[in-house]
Design an enzyme around this catalytic site. Structure first.
Site, PDB file in Angstrom:
ATOM      1  N   ASN A   7       0.874  -1.171   0.000  1.00  0.00           N
ATOM      2  CA  ASN A   7       0.000   0.000   0.000  1.00  0.00           C
ATOM      3  C   ASN A   7       0.914   1.225   0.000  1.00  0.00           C
ATOM      4  O   ASN A   7       1.419   1.640   1.028  1.00  0.00           O
ATOM      5  CB  ASN A   7      -0.913  -0.016   1.229  1.00  0.00           C
ATOM      6  CG  ASN A   7      -2.039   0.993   1.138  1.00  0.00           C
ATOM      7  OD1 ASN A   7      -1.917   2.036   0.501  1.00  0.00           O
ATOM      8  ND2 ASN A   7      -3.142   0.695   1.807  1.00  0.00           N
ATOM      9  N   ARG A  98      -2.210  -1.713  -3.951  1.00  0.00           N
ATOM     10  CA  ARG A  98      -3.234  -0.683  -4.031  1.00  0.00           C
ATOM     11  C   ARG A  98      -2.759   0.358  -5.044  1.00  0.00           C
ATOM     12  O   ARG A  98      -1.686   0.936  -4.900  1.00  0.00           O
ATOM     13  CB  ARG A  98      -3.445  -0.015  -2.681  1.00  0.00           C
ATOM     14  CG  ARG A  98      -4.418   1.168  -2.745  1.00  0.00           C
ATOM     15  CD  ARG A  98      -4.456   1.931  -1.431  1.00  0.00           C
ATOM     16  NE  ARG A  98      -5.260   3.137  -1.554  1.00  0.00           N
ATOM     17  CZ  ARG A  98      -4.893   4.333  -1.059  1.00  0.00           C
ATOM     18  NH1 ARG A  98      -3.735   4.459  -0.438  1.00  0.00           N
ATOM     19  NH2 ARG A  98      -5.675   5.374  -1.203  1.00  0.00           N
ATOM     20  N   HIS A 186     -10.726   6.089  -2.705  1.00  0.00           N
ATOM     21  CA  HIS A 186     -10.954   5.338  -1.455  1.00  0.00           C
ATOM     22  C   HIS A 186     -11.946   4.193  -1.673  1.00  0.00           C
ATOM     23  O   HIS A 186     -12.567   3.709  -0.732  1.00  0.00           O
ATOM     24  CB  HIS A 186     -11.485   6.250  -0.332  1.00  0.00           C
ATOM     25  CG  HIS A 186     -10.518   7.268   0.150  1.00  0.00           C
ATOM     26  ND1 HIS A 186     -10.900   8.543   0.518  1.00  0.00           N
ATOM     27  CD2 HIS A 186      -9.180   7.216   0.325  1.00  0.00           C
ATOM     28  CE1 HIS A 186      -9.842   9.237   0.896  1.00  0.00           C
ATOM     29  NE2 HIS A 186      -8.779   8.447   0.792  1.00  0.00           N
ATOM     30  N   ARG A 247      -5.343  19.198   1.918  1.00  0.00           N
ATOM     31  CA  ARG A 247      -6.012  19.446   0.643  1.00  0.00           C
ATOM     32  C   ARG A 247      -7.260  20.295   0.869  1.00  0.00           C
ATOM     33  O   ARG A 247      -7.959  20.123   1.864  1.00  0.00           O
ATOM     34  CB  ARG A 247      -6.404  18.118  -0.015  1.00  0.00           C
ATOM     35  CG  ARG A 247      -5.253  17.416  -0.701  1.00  0.00           C
ATOM     36  CD  ARG A 247      -5.670  16.057  -1.228  1.00  0.00           C
ATOM     37  NE  ARG A 247      -5.248  15.000  -0.331  1.00  0.00           N
ATOM     38  CZ  ARG A 247      -5.540  13.713  -0.502  1.00  0.00           C
ATOM     39  NH1 ARG A 247      -6.288  13.339  -1.516  1.00  0.00           N
ATOM     40  NH2 ARG A 247      -5.107  12.809   0.350  1.00  0.00           N
ATOM     41  N   GLU A 390      -8.154  -2.084   4.220  1.00  0.00           N
ATOM     42  CA  GLU A 390      -7.825  -2.031   2.800  1.00  0.00           C
ATOM     43  C   GLU A 390      -6.879  -3.165   2.400  1.00  0.00           C
ATOM     44  O   GLU A 390      -7.060  -3.789   1.344  1.00  0.00           O
ATOM     45  CB  GLU A 390      -7.187  -0.682   2.452  1.00  0.00           C
ATOM     46  CG  GLU A 390      -8.155   0.491   2.473  1.00  0.00           C
ATOM     47  CD  GLU A 390      -7.452   1.802   2.198  1.00  0.00           C
ATOM     48  OE1 GLU A 390      -7.977   2.591   1.404  1.00  0.00           O
ATOM     49  OE2 GLU A 390      -6.368   2.050   2.781  1.00  0.00           O
TER      50      GLU A 390
END
Length: 404
Positions: A7, A98, A186, A247, A390
């Site tokens: 990841n 990922r 996501h 962000r 994940e």
């Protein structure tokens, strides 16, 4: 079957090793081994941490080596020293990655070949903090493990079911034909949490209207109906939507035109402002970490208070827009670093939803609940806190693809 999962991020590389038996379990087992490389801000040092299911731990700092060398060292801890969990790296059957952006062409997990690598590289400009790092991880595996099968699992894939009304921007249609549209991100986390919510509640996923709130350094919401994503807050890039750590999330595009025309901003300066200097960090002047913003707020820092207020306002507004897309709500899910660990954010988000009959149990909310329902018994909406997995979701997809 032993599956290594990578990841990758812009400043870190997380890895874990699972040993999966068939049938594939729904709940995530504890990894045999977890390794992480954190690169310092100047990128000159790599802080390596490793832990195993047996409790063995390792911490090292490597300086002035290439990332390939650093990654090879991380892999060596699988077979050497106190953190050894396998006899040989050849015991690894497959490696899953990922990959944040798969564009329009990659909606399902795929075995990586040269075409896939080129597609990931082509999309680097749309996910500059993540796709290049994923490519580096793929190449590091090629260098360390040779011809082992590698599989890409795309964050955008789950959102490929977005209806056109949600996915297409109101811009000249020729730009849409060039691939400018809402992709969403996501997706691995949103899909896992929706499935896990149905399991926790003992209900059929197809029957539930779910809003999943993935709140970490990056933040996004997804509206899920019949097990499919029908709306989401991130867009063409991971910059759109909610206020995040550094962000901006959604802003008036006219601001960008203004900065270009009046202050001669370059594209690089705009990218830095919007991706690295905005959000919680830009407003608070304290940090991109919500925990530090909350601490400053509690000490009377007015800019930190403002950052909190904007964050909550935009989260509530985002949930409201997802609610409208679903035309109702059965389950609200909080996940990722903030969603799992900030009772204050969960409380603030839910306070605005009382008109739905949503009520949370204040005591359950405060006690770090994981994979539990924190709504009161008489709440008309179930509220779940779910630990996103994940890496496990990637491992499951790898196992399924290999078996096929």
């Amino acid at each position: 079957m032993k599956i290594l999962v990578l990841n990758a991020g812009s400043s870190s590389q997380k890895s874990c090793l699972y040993d999966i038996t068939t049938p594939i379990p729904n709940l995530a087992p504890q990894p045999l081994w977890e390794g992480k490389i954190n690169w310092t801000q100047d990128q000159n040092q790599a802080e390596i941490t490793v832990k195993t299911a047996t409790g063995a731990k390792l911490q090292e700092t490597l300086a002035d080596d290439s990332r390939q060398v650093q990654f090879a060292y991380l892999l060596s801890t699988l077979i050497n020293g106190t953190t050894k969990v396998i006899d040989n790296l050849s015991a690894i059957a497959v490696v899953g990655h990922r990959v944040v952006h798969g564009g329009e062409d990659y909606q399902e997990a795929v075995i990586i070949n040269e075409d896939v690598k080129q597609a990931i590289a082509h999309l680097c400009n749309l996910a500059p903090a993540h796709n290049p790092a994923a490519l580096a991880g793929i190449e590091a595996i090629e260098n360390s493990l040779g011809n082992i099968p590698q599989i890409a699992v795309f964050d955008t894939g789950f959102h490929s079911t977005l209806p056109d009304a949600a996915a297409i921007y109101p811009i000249p249609y020729q730009l849409v034909e060039q691939g400018i549209r809402r992709y969403g991100f996501h997706g691995i986390s949103h899909q896992y949490c929706a499935n896990r919510a149905a399991e926790i509640l003992g209900q059929d996923l197809q029957s539930l209207r779910i809003i999943t709130c993935h709140l970490g350094n990056g933040c996004s919401l997804a509206a899920i109906k019949n097990g499919c994503s029908i709306d989401t807050t991130m867009g063409f890039t991971p910059l759109d939507g909610l206020m995040m750590g550094s962000r901006s999330g959604s802003i008036d595009p006219g601001i960008l035109i203004y900065l270009l025309q009046q202050y001669n901003y370059s594209s690089q300066e705009l990218d830095n402002v919007l991706n690295k200097a905005s959000g919680l960090k830009g407003i608070s002047g304290v940090s991109s970490d919500l925990r530090e913003v909350i601490a400053a707020k509690d000490q009377g820092n007015q800019r930190a208070q403002l950052a909190w207020d904007i964050y909550v306002h935009r989260l509530r507004a985002g949930i409201g827009s997802m609610l409208a897309s679903l035309a109702g709500l059965d389950v609200l899910v909080f996940t990722a670093g903030v969603g799992e660990n900030s009772p204050g954010i969960r409380q603030a988000a839910c306070e605005a939803l009382g008109f739905l009959g949503l009520k949370i149990d204040a005591d359950k909310n405060q006690h770090q609940p994981i994979d539990v329902d924190i709504a009161t018994s008489d709440s008309t909406v179930r509220v779940l806190v779910i630990e996103t997995q994940e890496d496990w979701a990637i491992a499951q997809k790898c196992c399924q693809l290999v078996q096929q």
